[in-house]
Scaffold this active site. Structure first.
Site, PDB file in Angstrom:
ATOM      1  N   ASN A   9       0.868  -1.178   0.000  1.00  0.00           N
ATOM      2  CA  ASN A   9       0.000   0.000   0.000  1.00  0.00           C
ATOM      3  C   ASN A   9       0.903   1.226   0.000  1.00  0.00           C
ATOM      4  OD1 ASN A   9      -1.788   2.052   0.457  1.00  0.00           O
ATOM      5  ND2 ASN A   9      -2.366   1.412   2.535  1.00  0.00           N
ATOM      6  N   LYS A  11       0.114   4.249  -0.273  1.00  0.00           N
ATOM      7  CA  LYS A  11      -0.507   5.446   0.314  1.00  0.00           C
ATOM      8  C   LYS A  11      -0.306   6.645  -0.627  1.00  0.00           C
ATOM      9  CE  LYS A  11      -0.092   3.305   4.778  1.00  0.00           C
ATOM     10  NZ  LYS A  11       0.057   3.425   6.245  1.00  0.00           N
ATOM     11  N   HIS A  94      -9.359   1.196   5.054  1.00  0.00           N
ATOM     12  CA  HIS A  94      -8.077   1.413   5.741  1.00  0.00           C
ATOM     13  C   HIS A  94      -8.309   2.370   6.915  1.00  0.00           C
ATOM     14  CE1 HIS A  94      -3.977   2.620   6.589  1.00  0.00           C
ATOM     15  NE2 HIS A  94      -3.589   1.531   5.944  1.00  0.00           N
ATOM     16  N   GLU A  96      -6.711   4.820   7.887  1.00  0.00           N
ATOM     17  CA  GLU A  96      -6.518   6.236   7.536  1.00  0.00           C
ATOM     18  C   GLU A  96      -7.782   6.798   6.873  1.00  0.00           C
ATOM     19  OE1 GLU A  96      -2.835   5.600   5.449  1.00  0.00           O
ATOM     20  OE2 GLU A  96      -1.885   5.108   7.356  1.00  0.00           O
ATOM     21  N   GLU A 166      -4.846  -4.631  10.812  1.00  0.00           N
ATOM     22  CA  GLU A 166      -3.834  -3.589  10.971  1.00  0.00           C
ATOM     23  C   GLU A 166      -4.092  -2.822  12.258  1.00  0.00           C
ATOM     24  OE1 GLU A 166      -2.001  -2.525   6.833  1.00  0.00           O
ATOM     25  OE2 GLU A 166      -3.495  -1.059   7.410  1.00  0.00           O
ATOM     26  N   GLY A 172       3.053   2.607  10.701  1.00  0.00           N
ATOM     27  CA  GLY A 172       4.000   3.704  10.526  1.00  0.00           C
ATOM     28  C   GLY A 172       4.778   4.063  11.783  1.00  0.00           C
ATOM     29  N   SER A 213       3.987  -1.811  10.256  1.00  0.00           N
ATOM     30  CA  SER A 213       5.437  -1.858  10.455  1.00  0.00           C
ATOM     31  C   SER A 213       6.070  -3.202  10.093  1.00  0.00           C
ATOM     32  CB  SER A 213       5.799  -1.457  11.888  1.00  0.00           C
ATOM     33  OG  SER A 213       5.422  -0.116  12.131  1.00  0.00           O
TER      34      SER A 213
HETATM   35  P1  13P Z   1       3.394   0.610   7.557  1.00  0.00           P
HETATM   36  O1  13P Z   1       3.879  -0.689   6.969  1.00  0.00           O
HETATM   37  O2  13P Z   1       4.063   1.810   7.019  1.00  0.00           O
HETATM   38  O3  13P Z   1       3.324   0.548   9.052  1.00  0.00           O
HETATM   39  O4  13P Z   1       1.857   0.770   7.064  1.00  0.00           O
HETATM   40  C1  13P Z   1       0.974  -0.277   7.227  1.00  0.00           C
HETATM   41  C2  13P Z   1      -0.259   0.035   6.494  1.00  0.00           C
HETATM   42  O5  13P Z   1      -1.044   0.888   6.890  1.00  0.00           O
HETATM   43  C3  13P Z   1      -0.514  -0.686   5.240  1.00  0.00           C
HETATM   44  O6  13P Z   1      -1.806  -0.464   4.793  1.00  0.00           O
END
Ligand code: 13P
Length: 257
Positions: A9, A11, A94, A96, A166, A172, A213
């Site tokens: 992903n 983003k 997601h 976010e 997640e 992150g 992560s």
């Molecule tokens: P990270 O791998 O950067 O922690 O992000 C995970 C994520 O939100 C994937 O959708």
């Protein structure tokens, strides 16, 4: 036997030019790993370019979101009809999107239905915040998210979904869930909820990723868990070598290498 699935992903990172280099850099190495489904989820504007680069290969393309209507006066949105011209997958719900754009479980459910109507495979994200975790409420929260996501779906439809567990506190932050925690929520919460609602056959078929992560250094342990069927990778998927390493570790963990 579930085929593990690794999705990157990206983003809101990568211009079209950067997206093309990332795919060109990693494509051959990714294709050399068998027994693992590999998916790029670029920002929308880079989706056509990535789709063109992977056309005719075993690499998949996913959207990071989409609206549930086929078309209409919805400024700024992308429809399933448009996504399916280039994508086989779509990330839905997601954290976010839920946090910054107000998406609810009901929205997630509508988007999943729209994706299925158009033959796209939803990657359905669930996961708890740090507050919920500290309150000891993770199981109840994730169970409710799963139930809300699959409302009105048939067992056959649910068997074809991909879930991504997640935990928000792991996204992150560099602080991944422990393999035991990932296994617990993927197996004893997400898969157990599907089992309770749809029975053992559907529960055994549905694929459940871990995300948060994931790095080359922790991928082998996380992916070795029996109920973790792959990963949704954020930051590490922006580096060709890291994403390739994670995919290789997954194949090694699942014995498909
Ligand atoms: P990270 O791998 O950067 O922690 O992000 C995970 C994520 O939100 C994937 O959708």
């Amino acid at each position: 036997m579930r085929t593990p699935i690794l999705a990157g992903n990206w983003k809101m990172y990568k211009t079209v030019a950067e997206a093309k280099s990332l795919v060109s850099e990693s494509k051959d190495d990714l294709l050399a790993v068998s027994g693992v489904d590999k998916v790029f989820c670029p920002p929308f504007l880079a989706v056509p370019a990535v789709a063109e680069l992977v056309a005719g290969t075993a690499l998949g393309v996913g959207a990071q979101d989409m609206y549930w209507e086929d078309e209409g006066a919805y400024t700024g949105e992308v429809s399933p009809l448009m996504a399916k011209e280039f994508c086989q997958y779509v990330i839905i719900g997601h954290s976010e999107r839920r946090e910054y754009f107000g998406e609810t479980d009901a929205d997630v459910n509508k988007k999943i239905k729209a994706a299925l109507r158009h033959g796209l495979t939803p990657i359905v994200c669930v996961g708890e915040s740090l507050e919920i975790r500290q309150a000891g409420d993770t199981e109840r929260w994730v169970t409710e998210q799963v139930r809300g996501a699959v409302a009105d779906l048939t067992g056959e439809q649910v068997a074809g979904l991909v879930f991504a567990y997640e935990p928000i506190w792991a996204i992150g932050t560099g602080l991944a869930a422990t393999p035991q925690d990932a296994e617990h929520v993927c197996g004893s919460v997400v898969r157990a909820t599907v089992r309770e609602m749809y029975g053992a056959q559907v529960a055994e078929a549905v694929r459940i990723q871990y995300g948060g992560s994931i790095k080359p250094g922790n991928a082998l342990d996380l992916m070795s868990q029996p109920n973790v069927d792959g990963g949704l990778v954020g930051g590490a998927s922006l580096q060709a070598a890291d994403f390739v390493a994670i995919v290789r570790h997954t194949a090694e963990a699942k014995g498909t290498a």
